[in-house]
Enzyme design. Sequence first.
Site, PDB file in Angstrom:
ATOM      1  N   GLU A 120       0.827  -1.193   0.000  1.00 29.14           N
ATOM      2  CA  GLU A 120       0.000   0.000   0.000  1.00 29.14           C
ATOM      3  C   GLU A 120       0.867   1.250   0.000  1.00 29.14           C
ATOM      4  OE1 GLU A 120      -2.830  -0.536   3.222  1.00 29.14           O
ATOM      5  OE2 GLU A 120      -3.824  -2.146   2.119  1.00 29.14           O
ATOM      6  N   CYS A 133       3.684   8.732   0.370  1.00 30.78           N
ATOM      7  CA  CYS A 133       4.173   7.810   1.387  1.00 30.78           C
ATOM      8  C   CYS A 133       4.317   6.428   0.752  1.00 30.78           C
ATOM      9  CB  CYS A 133       3.179   7.788   2.541  1.00 30.78           C
ATOM     10  SG  CYS A 133       3.605   6.652   3.864  1.00 30.78           S
ATOM     11  N   CYS A 140       6.017  -6.438   7.352  1.00 30.36           N
ATOM     12  CA  CYS A 140       7.139  -5.877   8.103  1.00 30.36           C
ATOM     13  C   CYS A 140       7.546  -6.874   9.174  1.00 30.36           C
ATOM     14  CB  CYS A 140       6.741  -4.556   8.763  1.00 30.36           C
ATOM     15  SG  CYS A 140       8.112  -3.726   9.613  1.00 30.36           S
ATOM     16  N   CYS A 144       6.456  -4.051  15.801  1.00 31.57           N
ATOM     17  CA  CYS A 144       6.058  -3.034  16.789  1.00 31.57           C
ATOM     18  C   CYS A 144       4.619  -3.339  17.192  1.00 31.57           C
ATOM     19  CB  CYS A 144       6.170  -1.629  16.199  1.00 31.57           C
ATOM     20  SG  CYS A 144       7.869  -1.228  15.711  1.00 31.57           S
ATOM     21  N   CYS A 147       1.320  -1.453  15.782  1.00 35.66           N
ATOM     22  CA  CYS A 147       1.244  -1.121  14.354  1.00 35.66           C
ATOM     23  C   CYS A 147       0.539  -2.230  13.585  1.00 35.66           C
ATOM     24  CB  CYS A 147       2.657  -0.922  13.813  1.00 35.66           C
ATOM     25  SG  CYS A 147       2.737  -0.625  12.036  1.00 35.66           S
ATOM     26  N   CYS A 363      -0.938   6.672   9.414  1.00 34.54           N
ATOM     27  CA  CYS A 363       0.271   6.018   9.944  1.00 34.54           C
ATOM     28  C   CYS A 363      -0.098   4.763  10.714  1.00 34.54           C
ATOM     29  CB  CYS A 363       1.008   6.912  10.935  1.00 34.54           C
ATOM     30  SG  CYS A 363       1.363   8.529  10.346  1.00 34.54           S
TER      31      CYS A 363
HETATM   32  N1  SAH Z   1       9.246   1.031   9.889  1.00 35.74           N
HETATM   33  C1  SAH Z   1       9.512   2.436   9.775  1.00 35.74           C
HETATM   34  C2  SAH Z   1       8.660   3.079   8.718  1.00 35.74           C
HETATM   35  C3  SAH Z   1       7.191   3.140   9.063  1.00 35.74           C
HETATM   36  S1  SAH Z   1       6.796   4.784   9.423  1.00 35.74           S
HETATM   37  C4  SAH Z   1       9.323   3.096  11.120  1.00 35.74           C
HETATM   38  O1  SAH Z   1       8.773   2.471  12.005  1.00 35.74           O
HETATM   39  O2  SAH Z   1       9.765   4.221  11.307  1.00 35.74           O
HETATM   40  C5  SAH Z   1       5.263   4.631  10.173  1.00 35.74           C
HETATM   41  C6  SAH Z   1       5.219   5.435  11.453  1.00 35.74           C
HETATM   42  O3  SAH Z   1       3.899   5.306  12.012  1.00 35.74           O
HETATM   43  C7  SAH Z   1       6.180   4.892  12.497  1.00 35.74           C
HETATM   44  O4  SAH Z   1       6.652   5.926  13.287  1.00 35.74           O
HETATM   45  C8  SAH Z   1       5.251   4.001  13.292  1.00 35.74           C
HETATM   46  O5  SAH Z   1       5.740   3.698  14.561  1.00 35.74           O
HETATM   47  C9  SAH Z   1       4.008   4.823  13.339  1.00 35.74           C
HETATM   48  N2  SAH Z   1       2.803   4.052  13.631  1.00 35.74           N
HETATM   49  C10 SAH Z   1       2.644   2.723  13.594  1.00 35.74           C
HETATM   50  N3  SAH Z   1       1.388   2.383  13.926  1.00 35.74           N
HETATM   51  C11 SAH Z   1       0.747   3.542  14.186  1.00 35.74           C
HETATM   52  C12 SAH Z   1      -0.577   3.845  14.526  1.00 35.74           C
HETATM   53  N4  SAH Z   1      -1.488   2.909  14.633  1.00 35.74           N
HETATM   54  N5  SAH Z   1      -0.900   5.137  14.714  1.00 35.74           N
HETATM   55  C13 SAH Z   1       0.021   6.110  14.534  1.00 35.74           C
HETATM   56  N6  SAH Z   1       1.267   5.875  14.168  1.00 35.74           N
HETATM   57  C14 SAH Z   1       1.646   4.605  14.000  1.00 35.74           C
END
Ligand code: SAH
Length: 370
Positions: A120, A133, A140, A144, A147, A363
């Site tokens: 996506e 984006c 992934c 985390c 996420c 995000c």
């Molecule tokens: N893997 C990389 C790139 C992804 S960026 C990274 O983690 O930096 C996506 C961003 O959104 C990251 O900062 C991630 O932690 C954040 N994120 C993940 N799940 C989210 C959510 N449900 N709400 C808001 N931000 C989230």
Amino acid sequence: MESQSSPNVPAPDLDEIDPPERPLRAPAGPPPFFGLTPEEVRGVLVGAGWQPYRANQVLDWVYRKKVRDPKAMSNLGKSQREALASLVDLSLPRIHRRLGSPKGDAVKYALELRDKARVESVAMLSKRGVTLCVSSQAGCGMACVFCATGTLGLTRNLKADEIVAQVLHMLETTGWEDPGFNIVFMGMGEPLANYAQVMKSIRILNAEEGLNVGARRITVSTVGLVPQIHALAREGLQLGLALSLHATTDELRDRLVPLNRRYPLRELLRAAEYYAQTTGRRITLEYVLLGGVNDHKGDAERLAEIANSLPCKVNLIPYNPVPQLPWQRPSDEAIQRFADWLFPRCPAVTLRWSQGGDIFAACGQLGAKG
Ligand code: SAH
């Protein structure tokens, strides 16, 4: 769609399906054009007996004029127009689904790759312009806990052409024209875990004869792969670096971002500082606000301390809820309170009210069923 030129055109409203019968790229066919740097494109075409200026013409058609059909490349000779498709593959992955947000400020794409893996991408429009984006992996592996993509596990790394293709699709189909658009590696996947292909895609996007996107307009977001942060610092490009910090103690970060157990905060912040010093660019510290988890006053105080210890800005991201996950977004008041604690103590704080939440494109929501 109405006008093609204004950045304020509402997003195309509904999904659009490419004809599914369109043949997928054969694995043994010519190399994907969008995975080649301009020099490599020249290498392929000159290797087939073309004059170098012919390669420049092709690059100009594709990246400047946004024409991918060899038949339309009118300044090429007839034999070249006929041969081109057998030398390089100019196709883009099929758009499985395209969904515009009702507010018109985000369009989410699900692309289907050669092996049917899906990724996506999200195009966003704001007063400051267009941000694209992109995903760097299908799924992934970083896991985390909050996420949506993290719950999927890793399917595979994307190839450089599959990353560049996401940008081209969005440029071709949003109708948003903004020569100063930004690219953020904040879609699915951990870009620094797919370092070589991500770097290659950046070189292609950045190339003057490619899309010519300035390095300063490209941001790589990482969960904190320390050796790769060092490598990135030494690439000699002024790329933006965003760090997904999310916690100010190892105890909490170990729980939220499992990779922290390998690269704890002290090491991570040292790498961030090295990046800032080497590139001359401020880091962005991303901090997802999880209600009752990391939004206390003590968190804000420690975050301010960290932020003051290196050249950076802080980007607060109120959590975007993910179905099936227990985490919550703090109330608007709690979000504001946290920001107010930080503002007087921090060099620069922005609050990211994510776009695209209404289409599960915000995000951390990519890959979520919505
Ligand atoms: N893997 C990389 C790139 C992804 S960026 C990274 O983690 O930096 C996506 C961003 O959104 C990251 O900062 C991630 O932690 C954040 N994120 C993940 N799940 C989210 C959510 N449900 N709400 C808001 N931000 C989230």
